[in-house]
Design a protein around this motif. Structure first.
Motif, PDB file in Angstrom:
ATOM      1  N   ASN A  61     -46.632  76.457  54.507  1.00 40.06           N
ATOM      2  CA  ASN A  61     -47.993  76.141  54.043  1.00 40.06           C
ATOM      3  C   ASN A  61     -48.893  75.687  55.196  1.00 40.06           C
ATOM      4  O   ASN A  61     -49.574  74.661  55.103  1.00 40.06           O
ATOM      5  N   ARG A  62     -48.923  76.462  56.261  1.00 41.86           N
ATOM      6  CA  ARG A  62     -49.729  76.118  57.429  1.00 41.86           C
ATOM      7  C   ARG A  62     -51.060  76.867  57.469  1.00 41.86           C
ATOM      8  O   ARG A  62     -51.922  76.539  58.293  1.00 41.86           O
ATOM      9  N   ARG A  63     -51.238  77.845  56.608  1.00 45.90           N
ATOM     10  CA  ARG A  63     -52.482  78.610  56.630  1.00 45.90           C
ATOM     11  C   ARG A  63     -53.649  77.756  56.124  1.00 45.90           C
ATOM     12  O   ARG A  63     -53.442  76.763  55.432  1.00 45.90           O
ATOM     13  N   PRO A  64     -54.883  78.143  56.435  1.00 46.83           N
ATOM     14  CA  PRO A  64     -56.051  77.413  55.930  1.00 46.83           C
ATOM     15  C   PRO A  64     -56.048  77.320  54.410  1.00 46.83           C
ATOM     16  O   PRO A  64     -55.480  78.174  53.713  1.00 46.83           O
TER      17      PRO A  64
ATOM     18  N   GLN B 208     -54.810  73.224  64.745  1.00 50.82           N
ATOM     19  CA  GLN B 208     -55.728  73.394  63.620  1.00 50.82           C
ATOM     20  C   GLN B 208     -55.076  73.134  62.268  1.00 50.82           C
ATOM     21  O   GLN B 208     -55.764  72.843  61.289  1.00 50.82           O
ATOM     22  N   THR B 209     -53.754  73.210  62.210  1.00 56.39           N
ATOM     23  CA  THR B 209     -53.078  73.016  60.923  1.00 56.39           C
ATOM     24  C   THR B 209     -53.402  71.655  60.326  1.00 56.39           C
ATOM     25  O   THR B 209     -53.727  71.538  59.139  1.00 56.39           O
ATOM     26  N   LEU B 210     -53.304  70.598  61.143  1.00 55.39           N
ATOM     27  CA  LEU B 210     -53.564  69.249  60.653  1.00 55.39           C
ATOM     28  C   LEU B 210     -55.016  68.817  60.839  1.00 55.39           C
ATOM     29  O   LEU B 210     -55.522  68.000  60.073  1.00 55.39           O
ATOM     30  N   ARG B 211     -55.691  69.385  61.821  1.00 56.42           N
ATOM     31  CA  ARG B 211     -57.098  69.028  62.025  1.00 56.42           C
ATOM     32  C   ARG B 211     -57.977  69.547  60.891  1.00 56.42           C
ATOM     33  O   ARG B 211     -59.128  69.131  60.743  1.00 56.42           O
ATOM     34  N   ALA B 212     -57.429  70.426  60.064  1.00 56.01           N
ATOM     35  CA  ALA B 212     -58.174  70.913  58.891  1.00 56.01           C
ATOM     36  C   ALA B 212     -58.418  69.806  57.871  1.00 56.01           C
ATOM     37  O   ALA B 212     -59.208  69.989  56.945  1.00 56.01           O
ATOM     38  N   PHE B 213     -57.761  68.640  58.064  1.00 58.95           N
ATOM     39  CA  PHE B 213     -57.942  67.524  57.133  1.00 58.95           C
ATOM     40  C   PHE B 213     -58.955  66.495  57.633  1.00 58.95           C
ATOM     41  O   PHE B 213     -59.124  65.445  57.008  1.00 58.95           O
ATOM     42  N   ILE B 214     -59.630  66.777  58.751  1.00 60.56           N
ATOM     43  CA  ILE B 214     -60.696  65.898  59.207  1.00 60.56           C
ATOM     44  C   ILE B 214     -61.750  65.787  58.091  1.00 60.56           C
ATOM     45  O   ILE B 214     -62.141  66.807  57.509  1.00 60.56           O
ATOM     46  N   PRO B 215     -62.194  64.578  57.757  1.00 55.93           N
ATOM     47  CA  PRO B 215     -63.124  64.407  56.627  1.00 55.93           C
ATOM     48  C   PRO B 215     -64.391  65.255  56.703  1.00 55.93           C
ATOM     49  O   PRO B 215     -64.979  65.562  55.655  1.00 55.93           O
ATOM     50  N   THR B 216     -64.811  65.619  57.923  1.00 53.23           N
ATOM     51  CA  THR B 216     -66.029  66.417  58.063  1.00 53.23           C
ATOM     52  C   THR B 216     -65.758  67.921  58.127  1.00 53.23           C
ATOM     53  O   THR B 216     -66.696  68.706  58.315  1.00 53.23           O
ATOM     54  N   HIS B 217     -64.510  68.333  57.977  1.00 48.31           N
ATOM     55  CA  HIS B 217     -64.192  69.761  58.010  1.00 48.31           C
ATOM     56  C   HIS B 217     -64.921  70.451  56.856  1.00 48.31           C
ATOM     57  O   HIS B 217     -65.007  69.931  55.743  1.00 48.31           O
ATOM     58  N   GLU B 218     -65.417  71.654  57.106  1.00 42.62           N
ATOM     59  CA  GLU B 218     -66.255  72.333  56.121  1.00 42.62           C
ATOM     60  C   GLU B 218     -65.548  72.538  54.777  1.00 42.62           C
ATOM     61  O   GLU B 218     -66.185  72.434  53.710  1.00 42.62           O
TER      62      GLU B 218
ATOM     63  N   GLY C 158     -47.068  70.614  49.988  1.00 42.71           N
ATOM     64  CA  GLY C 158     -48.008  70.234  51.030  1.00 42.71           C
ATOM     65  C   GLY C 158     -47.754  70.977  52.332  1.00 42.71           C
ATOM     66  O   GLY C 158     -46.906  71.874  52.411  1.00 42.71           O
ATOM     67  N   VAL C 159     -48.486  70.612  53.369  1.00 36.85           N
ATOM     68  CA  VAL C 159     -48.348  71.247  54.666  1.00 36.85           C
ATOM     69  C   VAL C 159     -46.982  70.916  55.268  1.00 36.85           C
ATOM     70  O   VAL C 159     -46.465  69.811  55.096  1.00 36.85           O
ATOM     71  N   TYR C 160     -46.384  71.914  55.925  1.00 42.05           N
ATOM     72  CA  TYR C 160     -45.037  71.803  56.503  1.00 42.05           C
ATOM     73  C   TYR C 160     -43.977  71.517  55.444  1.00 42.05           C
ATOM     74  O   TYR C 160     -42.942  70.922  55.742  1.00 42.05           O
ATOM     75  N   GLU C 161     -44.231  71.925  54.222  1.00 44.07           N
ATOM     76  CA  GLU C 161     -43.285  71.710  53.135  1.00 44.07           C
ATOM     77  C   GLU C 161     -42.955  73.026  52.436  1.00 44.07           C
ATOM     78  O   GLU C 161     -43.754  73.955  52.434  1.00 44.07           O
ATOM     79  N   ARG C 162     -41.778  73.050  51.836  1.00 45.66           N
ATOM     80  CA  ARG C 162     -41.415  74.127  50.930  1.00 45.66           C
ATOM     81  C   ARG C 162     -41.365  73.568  49.508  1.00 45.66           C
ATOM     82  O   ARG C 162     -41.483  72.359  49.319  1.00 45.66           O
ATOM     83  N   TRP C 163     -41.145  74.437  48.558  1.00 45.51           N
ATOM     84  CA  TRP C 163     -41.209  74.043  47.146  1.00 45.51           C
ATOM     85  C   TRP C 163     -40.203  72.936  46.816  1.00 45.51           C
ATOM     86  O   TRP C 163     -40.423  72.163  45.883  1.00 45.51           O
TER      87      TRP C 163
END
Length: 251
Positions: A81-84, A153-163, A50-55
């Motif tokens: 894992n911070r990229r879109p 933007q890393t975490l705001r990408a999870f807003i339910p209305t994000h494209e 997941g985001v901010y995680e390694r394997w």
């Protein structure tokens, strides 16, 4: 009040657990050599954290699956894992395309954001990468309403209305190849991880990070991987039978 205190406790312990995993990953960052070995008749498991995680967040699951005969693939170069989501999916696809696929194909096992990346890969690269399915743990398939209240933007990408969330949600073509596993209370995915059309498995555990090393989760992920392998094998047989009717095929 008791429920509130319980949830606050789960939230606190979840962060403690995540911190411990980060610390251990610094001391034991290398991939075990046995991960590259397994039953040649079983697909390679591709790990997507997941985001901010390694394997290493998925290490307990990887060790369990490897012990069951599945070779494990760890793709380096994702950082935390911070990229879109779409960019990460495309980077992973390019990396995997450089390596010959196991004859039995590949199957993705992911946590949180990794499940969204995995679904995008199923939608876009299933045939090219020989992907047989996705097992996602605590993935916000419908986003997280908490994302509205964070900066960056890393975490705001999870807003339910994000494209990207909306686009992936509206594409149900691969949902039957997904098993979504989640617990009761997830402090990061408050609206749950149910995915319509997928196989949804709710466990009697709480948390977003701690769930990754619970015995119930290890059992559920192993069962889910076995289920997807059987399902994809059955689909391949039916497809072959259907294609043998006239001997004519259209490209």
């Amino acid at each position: 009040m008791n429920k509130l205190l319980h949830n606050l406790g789960v939230w606190a312990m979840d962060y403690v657990d995540a911190g411990l995993v980060h610390a251990r990953s610094i001391l034991a960052w290398s991939v075990p050599p046995e991960f590259s070995t397994g039953d040649p008749g079983k697909p390679t498991i591709v790990l997507i954290p997941g985001v901010y995680e390694r394997w290493s967040f998925l290490r307990p699951i990887a060790e369990r699956l490897n012990a069951a005969g599945y070779p494990i693939s760890v793709v380096h170069g994702l950082g935390y894992n911070r990229r879109p989501i779409v960019e990460t999916s495309e980077r992973l696809a390019r990396a995997l395309s450089l390596v010959s696929a196991n004859p039995a194909g590949r199957l993705i096992v992911a946590h949180s954001k990794g499940g969204l990346v995995g679904k995008h890969m199923l939608v876009s690269f299933s045939e090219d990468l020989h992907l047989r399915g996705l097992v996602a743990v605590c993935t916000p398939f419908a986003g997280s309403r908490y994302a509205r209240y964070v900066l960056g933007q890393t975490l705001r990408a999870f807003i339910p209305t994000h494209e990207t969330i909306v686009s992936l949600g509206s594409n149900t073509s691969v949902n039957a190849k997904i098993v979504s596993i989640f617990g009761g209370f997830d402090p990061h995915v408050p609206d749950g991880s149910v995915l319509i059309g997928a196989t949804n498995v709710k466990l009697p555990v709480d948390g977003h990070f701690r769930i990754l090393h619970r015995q119930e989760t290890l059992d559920a992920v192993t069962d889910a991987v076995d289920l997807l392998v059987r399902s994809s094998a059955a689909s391949a047989v039916l497809g072959a039978v259907a294609g043998d009717g006239t001997g004519e095929h259209t490209a």
